[in-house]
Design a protein around this motif. Structure first.
Motif, mmCIF file in Angstrom:
data_model
loop_
_atom_site.group_PDB
_atom_site.id
_atom_site.type_symbol
_atom_site.label_atom_id
_atom_site.label_comp_id
_atom_site.label_asym_id
_atom_site.label_seq_id
_atom_site.Cartn_x
_atom_site.Cartn_y
_atom_site.Cartn_z
ATOM 1 N N GLU A 1 0.838 -1.210 0.000
ATOM 2 C CA GLU A 1 0.000 0.000 0.000
ATOM 3 C C GLU A 1 0.871 1.258 0.000
ATOM 4 O O GLU A 1 0.607 2.205 -0.740
ATOM 5 C CB GLU A 1 -0.917 0.021 1.228
ATOM 6 C CG GLU A 1 -2.062 -0.948 1.173
ATOM 7 C CD GLU A 1 -2.858 -0.969 2.476
ATOM 8 O OE1 GLU A 1 -2.826 0.030 3.233
ATOM 9 O OE2 GLU A 1 -3.519 -1.986 2.734
ATOM 10 N N LYS A 2 1.895 1.244 0.836
ATOM 11 C CA LYS A 2 2.793 2.407 0.924
ATOM 12 C C LYS A 2 3.550 2.607 -0.385
ATOM 13 O O LYS A 2 3.672 3.725 -0.878
ATOM 14 C CB LYS A 2 3.783 2.255 2.091
ATOM 15 C CG LYS A 2 3.152 2.285 3.460
ATOM 16 C CD LYS A 2 2.568 3.631 3.751
ATOM 17 C CE LYS A 2 1.926 3.669 5.120
ATOM 18 N NZ LYS A 2 1.177 4.901 5.342
ATOM 19 N N LEU A 3 4.073 1.522 -0.947
ATOM 20 C CA LEU A 3 4.832 1.638 -2.195
ATOM 21 C C LEU A 3 3.943 2.087 -3.361
ATOM 22 O O LEU A 3 4.394 2.822 -4.237
ATOM 23 C CB LEU A 3 5.522 0.319 -2.541
ATOM 24 C CG LEU A 3 6.787 0.012 -1.745
ATOM 25 C CD1 LEU A 3 7.295 -1.380 -2.066
ATOM 26 C CD2 LEU A 3 7.861 1.048 -1.994
ATOM 27 N N LYS A 4 2.698 1.672 -3.352
ATOM 28 C CA LYS A 4 1.777 2.083 -4.414
ATOM 29 C C LYS A 4 1.600 3.603 -4.386
ATOM 30 O O LYS A 4 1.509 4.246 -5.421
ATOM 31 C CB LYS A 4 0.425 1.399 -4.251
ATOM 32 C CG LYS A 4 -0.475 1.549 -5.473
ATOM 33 C CD LYS A 4 -1.824 0.894 -5.267
ATOM 34 C CE LYS A 4 -1.779 -0.568 -5.599
ATOM 35 N NZ LYS A 4 -3.123 -1.198 -5.605
ATOM 36 N N GLN A 5 1.591 4.195 -3.173
ATOM 37 C CA GLN A 5 1.471 5.652 -3.030
ATOM 38 C C GLN A 5 2.751 6.367 -3.447
ATOM 39 O O GLN A 5 2.710 7.464 -3.987
ATOM 40 C CB GLN A 5 1.142 6.021 -1.582
ATOM 41 C CG GLN A 5 -0.189 5.518 -1.096
ATOM 42 C CD GLN A 5 -0.343 5.632 0.418
ATOM 43 O OE1 GLN A 5 0.517 6.166 1.097
ATOM 44 N NE2 GLN A 5 -1.442 5.124 0.928
ATOM 45 N N ALA B 1 1.167 -12.863 -14.845
ATOM 46 C CA ALA B 1 0.963 -12.414 -13.467
ATOM 47 C C ALA B 1 1.267 -10.918 -13.344
ATOM 48 O O ALA B 1 0.555 -10.188 -12.650
ATOM 49 C CB ALA B 1 1.839 -13.225 -12.514
ATOM 50 N N PHE B 2 2.312 -10.467 -14.038
ATOM 51 C CA PHE B 2 2.629 -9.038 -14.054
ATOM 52 C C PHE B 2 1.488 -8.244 -14.687
ATOM 53 O O PHE B 2 1.066 -7.221 -14.166
ATOM 54 C CB PHE B 2 3.920 -8.770 -14.847
ATOM 55 C CG PHE B 2 5.170 -8.940 -14.054
ATOM 56 C CD1 PHE B 2 5.667 -7.902 -13.276
ATOM 57 C CD2 PHE B 2 5.876 -10.137 -14.090
ATOM 58 C CE1 PHE B 2 6.834 -8.055 -12.548
ATOM 59 C CE2 PHE B 2 7.040 -10.292 -13.359
ATOM 60 C CZ PHE B 2 7.517 -9.251 -12.591
ATOM 61 N N ARG B 3 0.996 -8.734 -15.822
ATOM 62 C CA ARG B 3 -0.091 -8.038 -16.529
ATOM 63 C C ARG B 3 -1.331 -7.933 -15.647
ATOM 64 O O ARG B 3 -1.974 -6.892 -15.589
ATOM 65 C CB ARG B 3 -0.421 -8.761 -17.843
ATOM 66 C CG ARG B 3 0.485 -8.381 -18.992
ATOM 67 C CD ARG B 3 -0.071 -8.883 -20.327
ATOM 68 N NE ARG B 3 0.172 -10.315 -20.541
ATOM 69 C CZ ARG B 3 1.292 -10.811 -21.025
ATOM 70 N NH1 ARG B 3 2.280 -10.010 -21.363
ATOM 71 N NH2 ARG B 3 1.441 -12.102 -21.185
ATOM 72 N N GLU B 4 -1.661 -9.007 -14.953
ATOM 73 C CA GLU B 4 -2.836 -8.999 -14.084
ATOM 74 C C GLU B 4 -2.693 -7.964 -12.972
ATOM 75 O O GLU B 4 -3.632 -7.216 -12.675
ATOM 76 C CB GLU B 4 -3.060 -10.383 -13.469
ATOM 77 C CG GLU B 4 -3.594 -11.400 -14.440
ATOM 78 C CD GLU B 4 -3.702 -12.785 -13.808
ATOM 79 O OE1 GLU B 4 -3.807 -12.881 -12.572
ATOM 80 O OE2 GLU B 4 -3.679 -13.768 -14.573
ATOM 81 N N GLU B 5 -1.507 -7.910 -12.371
ATOM 82 C CA GLU B 5 -1.276 -6.938 -11.287
ATOM 83 C C GLU B 5 -1.341 -5.511 -11.804
ATOM 84 O O GLU B 5 -1.929 -4.646 -11.172
ATOM 85 C CB GLU B 5 0.066 -7.211 -10.606
ATOM 86 C CG GLU B 5 0.277 -6.442 -9.326
ATOM 87 C CD GLU B 5 -0.700 -6.824 -8.234
ATOM 88 O OE1 GLU B 5 -1.100 -5.910 -7.472
ATOM 89 O OE2 GLU B 5 -1.089 -7.999 -8.108
ATOM 90 N N ILE B 6 -0.755 -5.267 -12.952
ATOM 91 C CA ILE B 6 -0.769 -3.921 -13.528
ATOM 92 C C ILE B 6 -2.183 -3.530 -13.923
ATOM 93 O O ILE B 6 -2.592 -2.381 -13.747
ATOM 94 C CB ILE B 6 0.210 -3.837 -14.717
ATOM 95 C CG1 ILE B 6 1.646 -3.932 -14.175
ATOM 96 C CG2 ILE B 6 0.020 -2.543 -15.501
ATOM 97 C CD1 ILE B 6 2.710 -4.086 -15.230
ATOM 98 N N SER B 7 -2.975 -4.477 -14.423
ATOM 99 C CA SER B 7 -4.352 -4.145 -14.810
ATOM 100 C C SER B 7 -5.210 -3.795 -13.599
ATOM 101 O O SER B 7 -6.165 -3.036 -13.714
ATOM 102 C CB SER B 7 -4.978 -5.302 -15.587
ATOM 103 O OG SER B 7 -5.186 -6.411 -14.748
ATOM 104 N N LYS B 8 -4.853 -4.307 -12.406
ATOM 105 C CA LYS B 8 -5.574 -3.962 -11.178
ATOM 106 C C LYS B 8 -5.345 -2.506 -10.785
ATOM 107 O O LYS B 8 -6.167 -1.909 -10.128
ATOM 108 C CB LYS B 8 -5.138 -4.863 -10.031
ATOM 109 C CG LYS B 8 -5.578 -6.294 -10.148
ATOM 110 C CD LYS B 8 -5.044 -7.089 -8.969
ATOM 111 C CE LYS B 8 -5.278 -8.568 -9.144
ATOM 112 N NZ LYS B 8 -4.670 -9.338 -8.045
ATOM 113 N N MET B 9 -4.197 -1.972 -11.226
ATOM 114 C CA MET B 9 -3.856 -0.590 -10.858
ATOM 115 C C MET B 9 -4.683 0.354 -11.699
ATOM 116 O O MET B 9 -5.083 1.375 -11.366
ATOM 117 C CB MET B 9 -2.366 -0.343 -11.052
ATOM 118 C CG MET B 9 -1.518 -1.142 -10.107
ATOM 119 S SD MET B 9 0.239 -1.087 -10.461
ATOM 120 C CE MET B 9 0.586 0.628 -10.342
#
Length: 147
Positions: free
Chosen positions: A114-118, A139-147
Motif C-alpha cells: 500500500e505504501k509503495l503504491k502511493q 501475473a505481471f499483466r494482471e497486477e498492472i491491470s488492477k492498478m
C-alpha cells in the motif's frame, strides 16, 4: 515509590519535566516521612511487535528488514531514503496502534505494498512480484491491470 533513604513507600512529586531527548520524564520527589528529596525517571514500556511468518515461526519486528526490501524495490528510482523512512514509520505506527501485538508477515507485506503504491508504481510492482511470487508475464499483466 519507595524512598531510597528510609524505605517509606509514599512520596509527593515536587517537579516533573521531560528529559533532553523527550523520551523520559524526570520527577523530583520528596519523601513524606523523612522529607529527603530524590529523582526518578519514567519511561514508556515498549511492547515489541511479534511477526508470525509463513512457516509459523515468530520473530521480533525489524524495520531494517522492511527498509532493505523497499530499497531493493526502489533501485534506480528517484525515491529518497527519507520517503521510505517516513513510510516505514507510518507502517510501524499502524502496527503499534493495533490491539494485537502479533501480526502476520502477510499483513506487513500488504501494508508495504500500500505504501509503495502511493510512493512509486514501478517500485510497487517490483515488490509485489517478489512478495506475490509472480511466475509469469501474465501475473505481471494482471497486477498492472488492477492498478
Amino acid at each position: 515509590m519507595r524512598c531510597p533513604f528510609c524505605g517509606f513507600e509514599e512520596s509527593k512529586v515536587i517537579d516533573s519535566r521531560p528529559t533532553d531527548e523527550n523520551e523520559r520524564i524526570r520527577r523530583r520527589r520528596e519523601c513524606l516521612q523523612c522529607s529527603k528529596r530524590f529523582t526518578t525517571y519514567e519511561t514508556i514500556e515498549d511492547v515489541p511487535i511479534i511477526v508470525i511468518k509463513k512457516d509459523k515461526s515468530r520473530e521480533v519486528f525489524d524495520r531494517n528488514k522492511i527498509l532493505k526490501g523497499m530499497l531493493r524495490a526502489c533501485e534506480k528510482r528517484s525515491i529518497t531514503i527519507s520517503e521510505l523512512e517516513t513510510a516505514i514509520s507510518e507502517l510501524e505506527a499502524t502496527l503499534q496502534s493495533a490491539i494485537d501485538r502479533e501480526v502476520t508477515s502477510v499483513r506487513i507485506g500488504e501494508l508495504i505494498m500500500e505504501k509503495l503504491k502511493q510512493i512509486d508504481e514501478v517500485a510497487y510492482v517490483r515488490f509485489a512480484s517478489v512478495y506475490k511470487e509472480f511466475d509469469s508475464a501474465e501475473a505481471f499483466r494482471e497486477e498492472i491491470s488492477k492498478m
